[in-house]
Design an enzyme around this catalytic site. Structure first.
Site, short mmCIF file in Angstrom:
data_model
loop_
_atom_site.label_atom_id
_atom_site.label_comp_id
_atom_site.label_asym_id
_atom_site.label_seq_id
_atom_site.Cartn_x
_atom_site.Cartn_y
_atom_site.Cartn_z
N GLU A 115 -6.66 0.02 -10.94
CA GLU A 115 -5.59 -0.03 -9.94
C GLU A 115 -4.83 -1.35 -10.00
O GLU A 115 -3.62 -1.37 -9.83
CB GLU A 115 -6.15 0.19 -8.52
N TYR B 280 -2.49 -0.80 -0.19
CA TYR B 280 -2.51 0.25 -1.19
C TYR B 280 -3.82 0.23 -2.00
O TYR B 280 -4.49 1.25 -2.15
CB TYR B 280 -1.32 0.12 -2.17
N ASP C 253 2.29 4.52 -3.05
CA ASP C 253 2.92 3.70 -4.09
C ASP C 253 4.26 4.35 -4.41
O ASP C 253 4.69 5.26 -3.69
CB ASP C 253 2.02 3.57 -5.32
#
Ligand code: SF4
Length: 309
Positions: A31, A114, A132
């Protein structure tokens, strides 16, 4: 819609290396690497990284230069520094494991709303939302939202993740945005949520979401590539990375223009002018083997300009 998304994801997901085991460490690393960087670029970096630093413990004990060298070329180097800093915190306070807790994750360097949501939902299968660029586009189009409202998007993502298997739902929406509901040419005819998509029904795919326009600022930067007879270059270390002498004005010395290139960093463009020769003073610099030290993609580009020029 949950059923359609889940079935579609099971059948169409790309076989990415971090999807093999869904370990919290691998999801975290992937990520962070995927922020600002395309999946195809990330995959080889991720594989090299996991080989070198297979877990939090290994990363916490790693040498900064080795970490930055593996990151070199991905850009946004603060991401690598935050990974190292967070690994040290995890080694000291969390027995080298990612915590399955929102607040504890948010307290780590480099983990925002996020990333915490992505780790909790994808690795721990907990119902935390993610928004996102891909999710924003898909949810805005499905709902027919023509304006920007982060709050509304996070609420919609929250509602969505609570209605299905969190790991599957969040990844399905992200994957749909990445592979089907693209910015310029959404492939609505093969889309699993076409039936409920307002943008499809009203033909407004191109207007949603609205395009954010940021004025690009242009800065001129001069670089001096100075090479010794034995091939080493005059360089200096800045925040872990090695770079050529640079500035807004030409440093003193015997320099000739070798060429130019452009480079984009976040929201500004650099006009890069490259010079070669010798400097009057080498103070603050060291001779370095180019391939032995971590360098940014800009530094690599400058060397290419100097070698062609
Ligand atoms: Fe995107 Fe088209 Fe699917 Fe709507 S129907 S979510 S616009 S791909």
């Amino acid at each position: 819609m949950h059923e359609e998304l889940t079935v579609w994801f099971e059948e169409n997901q790309r076989p990415l290396p971090w999807r093999a085991a869904y370990t919290p460490y691998e999801i975290w690393i992937s990520e962070i690497m995927l922020q600002q960087t395309q999946v195809e670029t990330v995959v080889p970096y991720f594989e090299r990284w996991i080989k070198a630093f297979p877990n939090v413990h290994a990363l916490a004990a790693a040498d900064e230069q080795a970490v930055l060298k593996l990151w070199a070329g991905l850009g946004y180097y603060s991401r690598a520094r935050n990974l190292m800093a967070a690994a040290k915190v995890l080694a000291e306070s969390h027995r080298s494991a990612l915590p399955a807790d929102y607040e504890a994750l948010r307290a780590l360097p480099g983990i925002g709303q996020y990333t915490a949501g992505a780790i909790l939902s994808i690795a721990f299968n907990q119902p935390y939302p993610v928004v996102d660029g891909n999710v924003r586009r898909v949810l805005s189009r499905i709902n027919g939202w023509e304006d920007e409202s982060p709050r509304r998007l996070w609420e919609a993502a929250e509602k969505l993740v609570h209605g299905g298997v969190p790991r599957m739902i969040n990844q399905a929406v992200m994957e749909l945005g990445a592979t089907v509901c693209s910015f310029k040419a959404p492939r609505c005819l093969v889309c699993p949520v076409q039936r409920v998509c307002v943008a499809f029904k009203t033909g407004k795919q191109q207007e949603i979401p609205p395009v954010k326009k940021r004025p690009a600022t242009v800065r001129v930067q001069l670089f001096a590539v100075v090479q010794e007879r034995n091939g080493r270059f005059l360089m200096k270390q800045s925040r872990g990375l090695w770079e050529f002498p640079m500035g807004g004005e030409l440093p003193e010395g015997k320099l000739t223009h070798a060429g130019s290139c452009r480079h984009t960093i976040t929201h500004h463009r650099l006009e890069v002018q490259v010079f070669q020769g010798t400097l009057a003073s080498k103070k603050g610099y060291q001779w370095q083997e180019f391939e032995a030290v971590p360098v940014s993609s800009l530094t690599r580009k400058i060397l290419a300009v100097a070698q062609v020029g």
